[in-house]
Design a protein around this motif. Structure first.
Motif, PDB file in Angstrom:
ATOM      1  N   ALA A 201       2.262 -15.990-102.451  1.00 24.74           N
ATOM      2  CA  ALA A 201       2.285 -16.912-101.315  1.00 24.74           C
ATOM      3  C   ALA A 201       3.742 -17.419-101.258  1.00 24.74           C
ATOM      4  O   ALA A 201       4.212 -17.679-100.114  1.00 24.74           O
ATOM      5  N   ALA A 202       4.303 -17.760-102.389  1.00 27.69           N
ATOM      6  CA  ALA A 202       5.662 -18.640-102.244  1.00 27.69           C
ATOM      7  C   ALA A 202       6.584 -17.545-101.826  1.00 27.69           C
ATOM      8  O   ALA A 202       7.433 -17.742-100.890  1.00 27.69           O
ATOM      9  N   GLU A 203       6.445 -16.143-102.211  1.00 28.90           N
ATOM     10  CA  GLU A 203       7.339 -15.035-101.887  1.00 28.90           C
ATOM     11  C   GLU A 203       7.168 -15.225-100.189  1.00 28.90           C
ATOM     12  O   GLU A 203       8.242 -15.026 -99.423  1.00 28.90           O
ATOM     13  N   GLN A 204       6.020 -14.815 -99.796  1.00 29.16           N
ATOM     14  CA  GLN A 204       5.791 -14.921 -98.334  1.00 29.16           C
ATOM     15  C   GLN A 204       6.432 -16.103 -97.568  1.00 29.16           C
ATOM     16  O   GLN A 204       6.935 -16.050 -96.439  1.00 29.16           O
ATOM     17  N   LEU A 205       6.326 -17.378 -98.162  1.00 28.96           N
ATOM     18  CA  LEU A 205       6.780 -18.373 -97.488  1.00 28.96           C
ATOM     19  C   LEU A 205       8.327 -18.172 -97.511  1.00 28.96           C
ATOM     20  O   LEU A 205       8.783 -18.586 -96.253  1.00 28.96           O
ATOM     21  N   GLY A 206       8.989 -17.724 -98.546  1.00 25.90           N
ATOM     22  CA  GLY A 206      10.423 -17.540 -98.418  1.00 25.90           C
ATOM     23  C   GLY A 206      10.649 -16.549 -97.379  1.00 25.90           C
ATOM     24  O   GLY A 206      11.940 -16.810 -96.546  1.00 25.90           O
ATOM     25  N   SER A 207      10.085 -15.560 -97.037  1.00 28.83           N
ATOM     26  CA  SER A 207      10.226 -14.439 -96.032  1.00 28.83           C
ATOM     27  C   SER A 207       9.978 -15.050 -94.863  1.00 28.83           C
ATOM     28  O   SER A 207      10.693 -15.029 -93.707  1.00 28.83           O
ATOM     29  N   ALA A 208       8.791 -15.780 -94.492  1.00 26.03           N
ATOM     30  CA  ALA A 208       8.693 -16.606 -93.289  1.00 26.03           C
ATOM     31  C   ALA A 208       9.639 -17.557 -92.850  1.00 26.03           C
ATOM     32  O   ALA A 208      10.352 -17.463 -91.683  1.00 26.03           O
ATOM     33  N   ALA A 209      10.451 -18.275 -93.718  1.00 23.24           N
ATOM     34  CA  ALA A 209      11.576 -19.269 -93.465  1.00 23.24           C
ATOM     35  C   ALA A 209      12.683 -18.461 -93.123  1.00 23.24           C
ATOM     36  O   ALA A 209      13.536 -18.896 -92.426  1.00 23.24           O
ATOM     37  N   ARG A 210      12.831 -17.262 -93.713  1.00 24.55           N
ATOM     38  CA  ARG A 210      14.127 -16.480 -93.512  1.00 24.55           C
ATOM     39  C   ARG A 210      13.947 -15.834 -92.108  1.00 24.55           C
ATOM     40  O   ARG A 210      15.199 -15.921 -91.594  1.00 24.55           O
ATOM     41  N   THR A 211      13.103 -15.280 -91.804  1.00 23.65           N
ATOM     42  CA  THR A 211      12.860 -14.748 -90.446  1.00 23.65           C
ATOM     43  C   THR A 211      13.079 -15.525 -89.515  1.00 23.65           C
ATOM     44  O   THR A 211      13.593 -15.434 -88.362  1.00 23.65           O
ATOM     45  N   THR A 212      12.564 -17.130 -89.570  1.00 21.21           N
ATOM     46  CA  THR A 212      12.855 -17.909 -88.775  1.00 21.21           C
ATOM     47  C   THR A 212      14.273 -18.383 -88.474  1.00 21.21           C
ATOM     48  O   THR A 212      14.889 -18.436 -87.337  1.00 21.21           O
ATOM     49  N   GLU A 213      14.842 -18.404 -89.635  1.00 18.91           N
ATOM     50  CA  GLU A 213      16.332 -18.617 -89.627  1.00 18.91           C
ATOM     51  C   GLU A 213      17.383 -17.398 -88.846  1.00 18.91           C
ATOM     52  O   GLU A 213      17.934 -17.672 -88.042  1.00 18.91           O
ATOM     53  N   MET A 214      16.934 -16.286 -89.040  1.00 19.97           N
ATOM     54  CA  MET A 214      17.301 -15.250 -88.546  1.00 19.97           C
ATOM     55  C   MET A 214      17.192 -15.111 -86.919  1.00 19.97           C
ATOM     56  O   MET A 214      18.052 -14.837 -86.347  1.00 19.97           O
ATOM     57  N   ALA A 215      15.886 -15.326 -86.634  1.00 18.81           N
ATOM     58  CA  ALA A 215      15.582 -15.267 -85.186  1.00 18.81           C
ATOM     59  C   ALA A 215      16.509 -16.478 -84.418  1.00 18.81           C
ATOM     60  O   ALA A 215      17.112 -16.317 -83.487  1.00 18.81           O
ATOM     61  N   VAL A 216      16.655 -17.651 -85.045  1.00 11.64           N
ATOM     62  CA  VAL A 216      17.232 -18.734 -84.304  1.00 11.64           C
ATOM     63  C   VAL A 216      18.913 -18.408 -84.561  1.00 11.64           C
ATOM     64  O   VAL A 216      19.290 -18.742 -83.271  1.00 11.64           O
ATOM     65  N   GLN A 217      19.379 -17.636 -85.556  1.00  7.90           N
ATOM     66  CA  GLN A 217      20.716 -17.361 -85.447  1.00  7.90           C
ATOM     67  C   GLN A 217      21.062 -16.375 -84.391  1.00  7.90           C
ATOM     68  O   GLN A 217      22.198 -16.602 -83.677  1.00  7.90           O
ATOM     69  N   HIS A 218      20.196 -15.570 -84.307  1.00  8.61           N
ATOM     70  CA  HIS A 218      20.227 -14.151 -83.234  1.00  8.61           C
ATOM     71  C   HIS A 218      20.169 -14.853 -81.882  1.00  8.61           C
ATOM     72  O   HIS A 218      20.947 -14.749 -81.127  1.00  8.61           O
TER      73      HIS A 218
END
Length: 340
Positions: A201-218
């Motif tokens: 679940a912690a790995e999933q959390l890290g992925s969710a946070a990273r894709t949020t950052e990627m979306a905002v940056q784009h």
């Protein structure tokens, strides 16, 4: 009561992010993607296509696997909350390999704590075994109240001989289905299965946070019709929804790491799986046509999120745990009884 991370915990997380940025940057990740994937149904398990031993050694030297071993046993002496922070960073970086199994085996398999041994897990319940190629040991769940069996040497080779390659949606994770032993075995009992679900679940959390950052940056850099797409209301809503899924999942994962409660772990896994999968889908949508290309990293987060959602504790199993907690008279079915 202070629920904020301590200075030491922040430093630990920051240090792991810096380490992964150095030893598993995007170039190394994409190189691993190009090497991985596919399935050779005629060769069975390819023992030469396993985990990157150099990377594994770097993680071992940094204390990733020995984090929770006591200092007198050569470990770091920290706890589950600190382990969650490291696995969150691993999820952000799309770090491949049986990280959870090797971490859990640090006190069971010689060399696992130092990153000298690669340990994977046969979770039972018909689940495929990940990263079997090149593994030095396999953890196989025992019956209720028993610890896992560790397969090495001839037992491991006999286990591998029963492996049938199956196509993996994630190019960084090779899968094999085992007939007989793995299918007959129960899922992990007690603490091992709970901790495996929480670290996943912690790995999933890290992925969710990273894709949020990627979306905002784009959204802040991509222009359409003469305007940044981040100025469009529909895109703003997607980004807001991603954040609204990530932060409750973060609270649930961190809380479950502190309490170790089986019900809270089930809720954390359920929320983190949902956040990782749906955030990756929204991130892909925000990236538009380029998000579907092989060169973009968005699809890798989505594929890994799908894979993790089926590991250790599925949504159906987590829901059974939560339902049983609401109705104590309702018995847990065998697939999730091991969480108790």
């Amino acid at each position: 009561m202070d629920f904020q991370l301590s200075d030491d915990q922040r430093a630990l997380r920051s240090g792991m992010r810096d380490l992964l940025g150095a030893v598993f940057d995007r170039d190394r990740m994409r190189a691993a993607v190009e090497r991985g994937g596919g399935v050779d149904r005629d060769r069975g398990v390819d023992r030469d296509r396993g985990v990157d031993r150099g990377l594994w050694g770097e993680l071992g030297a940094a204390g990733f696997f020995a984090l929770r071993l006591p200092e007198e046993a050569g470990g770091v002496g920290l706890g589950l909350p600190e382990a969650v922070l490291l696995f969150e960073e691993a999820g952000r970086a799309l770090l491949p390999g049986p990280l959870v199994a090797t971490h859990l085996a640090a006190g069971l398999v010689k060399g696992a704590a130092e990153g000298e041994a690669v340990v994977t897990a046969a979770e039972g319940g018909g689940r495929p075994v990940a990263d079997l190629g090149g593994a030095d040991a396999v953890l196989v769940g025992g019956g209720a109240g028993q610890g896992p069996e560790v397969l090495t040497g001839e037992e491991l080779e006999a286990f591998v001989a029963e492996a049938v390659p199956v196509r993996s949606v994630d190019p960084l994770t090779r899968l094999h289905r085992i007939t007989g032993l793995a299918e007959a075995s129960e899922a992990y009992p007690g603490a091992l299965r709970r901790e495996g679900a929480l670290l996943s679940a912690a790995e999933q959390l890290g992925s969710a946070a990273r894709t949020t950052e990627m979306a905002v940056q784009h959204a802040r850099s991509r222009e359409q019709f003469g305007s940044l797409i981040g100025s469009f209301q529909a895109v703003k809503h997607l980004c807001a929804d991603m954040l609204a899924r990530t932060e409750p999942a973060r609270s649930a994962v961190y809380a479950a790491a502190v309490t170790g409660d089986p019900v809270e772990i089930a809720a954390a896994k359920l929320l983190a799986d949902d956040a990782a999968v749906r955030n990756a889908r929204d991130c892909l949508q925000i990236h538009g046509g380029m998000g579907f290309t092989w060169e973009a990293d968005v699809h890798l987060h989505l594929k890994r999120a799908w894979l993790r959602a089926a590991r250790w504790l599925t949504a159906a199993e987590a829901e059974e745990v939560l339902a049983a907690d609401l109705d104590p008279v309702r018995p847990l079915y065998s697939g999730s009884a091991a969480l108790g």
